[in-house]
Motif scaffolding. Structure first.
Motif, PDB file in Angstrom:
ATOM      1  N   THR A 230       0.896  -1.249  -0.178  1.00  0.00           N
ATOM      2  CA  THR A 230       0.304  -0.020   0.061  1.00  0.00           C
ATOM      3  C   THR A 230       0.964   1.596   0.333  1.00  0.00           C
ATOM      4  O   THR A 230       1.052   2.064  -0.690  1.00  0.00           O
TER       5      THR A 230
ATOM      6  N   GLU B 276       1.574   3.982  -3.357  1.00  0.00           N
ATOM      7  CA  GLU B 276       1.161   5.661  -2.883  1.00  0.00           C
ATOM      8  C   GLU B 276       2.038   6.279  -3.387  1.00  0.00           C
ATOM      9  O   GLU B 276       2.040   7.399  -3.845  1.00  0.00           O
TER      10      GLU B 276
ATOM     11  N   LYS C 204      -7.285   4.080  -2.070  1.00  0.00           N
ATOM     12  CA  LYS C 204      -6.129   5.341  -2.616  1.00  0.00           C
ATOM     13  C   LYS C 204      -6.600   5.705  -3.863  1.00  0.00           C
ATOM     14  O   LYS C 204      -5.833   6.260  -4.132  1.00  0.00           O
TER      15      LYS C 204
END
Length: 262
Positions: free
Chosen positions: A165, A169, A203
């Motif tokens: 994750t 990002e 996200k």
């Protein structure tokens, strides 16, 4: 990750329990003088007589023999491994007191996390050191942060989800299509795949999820072709190394390279 070192049982023919230096009678002297570290071994959940227990013990005896025959040993010391029975909630206090009296340097557990849970509130700042070989699902932190005498030989079981994750990002633009492969028949991989899908979707990545059925598939080429044709720029595999190998070979054969995270 959740892993024991599995050795062939043929090793047992020549891997015998080691007597340090010239005999076991020298162990108390070595402990008092500080040139022998005693390390207690705690068994896997199935016990020392199981396949897992036999393999783990064979691996430890092999390392013990190697250190005894090497010039430097372990930081200049010999190591003596002591096979003991499992901890219980009823004997943990007496066992810990006994280890401290015997000047045990460390405890290496092949258990599933219960040993860590029993010892975590008791070790405090006086040891001995505790090493967990299979406690990926056990929280080793104390009330005020990391416990100073508690260590795991593998990372916490959710670390890959958090790492993937964070990496997405920092390196991918929002909306980039991402494919994730998980295993429905492995409870940990199934949960991690669903968790990662939810996190990346939150996200604002375009996430598609693919599934394999445990070890029942010999080739992953069809899944790889489907993933490559989906337009995904990044493929994240939460399955095993065989999957990664097949997908890498398939992408080379098809001349369709893509980024693979594992």
């Amino acid at each position: 990750m959740k892993k024991l070192i599995l050795l062939s049982l043929s090793l047992l023919a020549f891997l015998l329990p080691l007597s340090v230096a010239s005999g076991s009678e020298r162990i108390p002297v070595g402990v008092e003088d500080g040139w022998i570290w005693q390390i207690v071994l705690l068994p896997p959940p199935s016990g020392w007589e199981s396949d897992s227990g036999i393999s783990a013990l064979a691996a430890v005896r092999c390392e013990e023999k190697f250190l005894a025959e090497s010039a430097g040993g372990a930081a200049g010391r010999d190591v003596h491994f002591l096979k003991e029975e499992a901890l219980t909630s009823g004997n943990v206090l007496s066992r810990l007191a006994e280890w401290r009296e015997r000047k045990i340097a460390a405890v290496l557990s092949f258990g599933d996390g219960m040993d860590a849970a029993l010892l975590a509130p008791l070790l405090g700042t006086s040891g001995p050191i505790f090493l967990s070989a299979r406690g990926e699902g056990t929280d080793l932190r104390g009330e005020k942060g990391p416990a100073p005498f508690m260590f795991a030989l593998d990372l916490f079981q959710d670390f890959r989800v958090a790492a993937f994750t964070l990496c997405a990002e920092e390196t991918l633009a929002p909306g980039v299509p991402v494919a994730i492969l998980g295993d429905r028949f492995d409870p940990t991989l199934d949960a991690n795949t669903r968790c990662l899908t939810e996190r990346l979707s939150g996200k604002n990545f375009s996430v598609s999820t693919y599934w394999i059925a445990g070890g029942g598939i010999d080739s992953f080429n069809m899944i790889g072709s489907e993933i490559m044709s989906s337009g995904a720029e990044v493929f994240i595999s939460l399955a095993g190394t065989m999957v990664v190998r097949d997908l890498w070979l398939g992408s080379r054969r098809q001349g369709h390279p893509f980024t693979l995270w594992y």
